[in-house]
Design an enzyme around this catalytic site. Structure first.
Site, PDB file in Angstrom:
ATOM      1  N   LYS A   1      41.528  41.139  76.887  1.00 25.37           N
ATOM      2  CA  LYS A   1      40.211  41.656  77.250  1.00 25.37           C
ATOM      3  C   LYS A   1      40.305  42.155  78.683  1.00 25.37           C
ATOM      4  O   LYS A   1      41.173  41.703  79.442  1.00 25.37           O
ATOM      5  CB  LYS A   1      39.183  40.525  77.170  1.00 25.37           C
ATOM      6  CG  LYS A   1      37.774  40.975  76.938  1.00 25.37           C
ATOM      7  CD  LYS A   1      37.428  41.077  75.454  1.00 25.37           C
ATOM      8  CE  LYS A   1      36.010  41.549  75.265  1.00 25.37           C
ATOM      9  NZ  LYS A   1      35.596  41.596  73.871  1.00 25.37           N
TER      10      LYS A   1
ATOM     11  N   TYR B   1      21.176  45.610  62.371  1.00 21.50           N
ATOM     12  CA  TYR B   1      20.500  46.569  61.487  1.00 21.50           C
ATOM     13  C   TYR B   1      21.325  46.791  60.213  1.00 21.50           C
ATOM     14  O   TYR B   1      20.790  46.783  59.095  1.00 21.50           O
ATOM     15  CB  TYR B   1      20.281  47.891  62.218  1.00 21.50           C
ATOM     16  CG  TYR B   1      19.714  48.981  61.357  1.00 21.50           C
ATOM     17  CD1 TYR B   1      18.356  49.028  61.069  1.00 21.50           C
ATOM     18  CD2 TYR B   1      20.547  49.967  60.814  1.00 21.50           C
ATOM     19  CE1 TYR B   1      17.831  50.032  60.258  1.00 21.50           C
ATOM     20  CE2 TYR B   1      20.033  50.957  60.010  1.00 21.50           C
ATOM     21  CZ  TYR B   1      18.684  50.996  59.739  1.00 21.50           C
ATOM     22  OH  TYR B   1      18.177  51.979  58.932  1.00 21.50           O
TER      23      TYR B   1
END
Ligand code: NAD
Length: 352
Positions: A80, A186
């Protein structure tokens, strides 16, 4: 600043600091493990209070990527990067290009992608300096937004957890509370609605709430109430650390499975969920679908192979839930254990 004795240090392979005085870039790239392949992980830009906070975040997040890749079955290690700064006020294209050069200097052991505070335009800047970037927009030649595949993996996790908890994976007659109906939430809402499940949603961004109501007939509750709402399943798809001492006693759902990273405030909260009789699907197992998509893009694997690989998350979750029950341990502990076993086995096989 000490690294080897930092609380979040976990035998990381490499931690590199980058500075570019011309653009003001201050960044850290942490490579946790390279056993399974080059290390892919997003680049986060965040106004960290100090360097120690940035170091802690990058150490923790890079370790999570190692485990996520192992569990998703992709040939990638874990890494990361973090850029210290406010993405809204301090980011410039030149700074992103400087970050691209830093990624290039890693020589291919680190492959960057988007994360909080970075976006497709930043990936384009990175790519002007390095080819070690993945999870790129379709318009820029990549496989596009990984969120739908992340949502599919969460959906499969919910099914596996349902079978484990209730002996049935049907969503009909079940209510799913979703915290955060952004990209992943969503898409997850759509999968649940199509499978016959009822939805309760909350989001701090009103247009996203309106969209879920208009498209899926979701019921709405306040962001402050969503964790405690009466539902069978809770899907955290917004922020981390929401499973903690203050929230766990008030959870009504019997299954927690969502996309948000680092849902447990501390490792011991995995035990607290188990003691409360809640089936928790460890976040990095549930949300590995997006990584499957980014890995396929990186290796040039045919897109048709992505979905079948994401569907396998269901079996992995089922295995972890059984392992945890048999060993009498938290599901989060069982997942960590399995991830470490996968990496150790690969090390042995390669004589590393
Ligand atoms: P997103 O930014 O599109 O959506 C997050 C949504 O949560 C937004 O609509 C935001 O308004 C809402 N939100 C923020 N704080 C909230 C709060 N306190 N209560 C309710 N709603 C809140 O992000 P995303 O891509 O959908 O990702 C969601 C989560 O899943 C993040 O934690 C992300 O790190 C993680 N994740 C995403 C992917 C991916 O493929 N996008 C992959 C792995 C993990």
């Amino acid at each position: 600043m000490s690294i080897f004795s930092a609380p979040d240090f976990d035998g990381h392979r490499q931690v590199s600091y980058f500075h570019d005085s011309g653009t003001g870039l201050s960044a850290i790239i942490a490579v946790h493990d390279l056993t399974l392949g080059p290390a892919l992980g997003g680049c986060r830009m965040y106004p960290y209070a100090n360097e120690n906070a940035a170091l802690a975040d990058v150490l923790r997040l890079s370790r999570g990527m190692t485990y996520k890749a192992a569990m998703a079955g992709v040939p990638l290690g874990g890494a990361k990067s973090v850029i210290i700064g406010n993405p809204h006020t301090e980011k410039t294209p030149a700074m992103m290009q400087a970050m691209g050069r830093a990624i290039e200097e890693m020589g291919g052991r680190y492959i960057a992608g988007e994360d909080i505070g970075t976006n497709p335009a930043d990936m384009v800047q990175f790519r002007s300096q390095t080819r070690y970037v993945s999870c790129i927009d379709v318009a820029d030649g990549g496989y596009g937004d990984p969120a739908p595949m992340t949502a599919l993996g969460v959906f499969q996790s919910i099914r596996a957890a349902g079978r484990h908890r209730w002996g049935s994976d049907t969503l009909e007659g079940r209510t799913v509370a979703i915290q955060g109906v952004g990209n992943v939430g969503y898409a997850l809402a759509g999968l649940i609605a199509r499978a016959g499940g009822a939805l309760i949603v909350a989001d701090t961004h009103q247009p996203n709430v309106d969209r879920a109501v208009a498209d899926f007939g979701a019921e709405v509750t306040d962001p402050g109430d969503i964790l405690f709402t009466e539902a069978d399943i809770l899907a955290p798809c917004a922020v981390g650390a929401i499973l903690n001492d203050a929230t766990i006693p008030g959870l009504r759902a019997r299954i927690v499975a969502g996309a948000a990273n680092n849902q447990l405030a501390e490792a011991r909260h995995g035990d607290a969920l188990r003691n409360a009789g809640i089936v928790y699907v460890p976040d990095y197992v549930a949300n590995g679908g997006g990584l499957v998509s980014c890995a396929a893009e990186w290796y040039g694997t045919d897109r048709s192979r992505i979905e079948p690989d994401v569907l396998k998350i269901e079996d992995t979750v089922a295995r972890i839930l059984v392992d945890a029950d048999q060993a009498g341990i938290a599901t989060s502990t069982a997942a960590d254990r399995l991830a470490r076993e996968i990496i150790a086995a690969a090390k042995t096989a390669r004589g590393k």
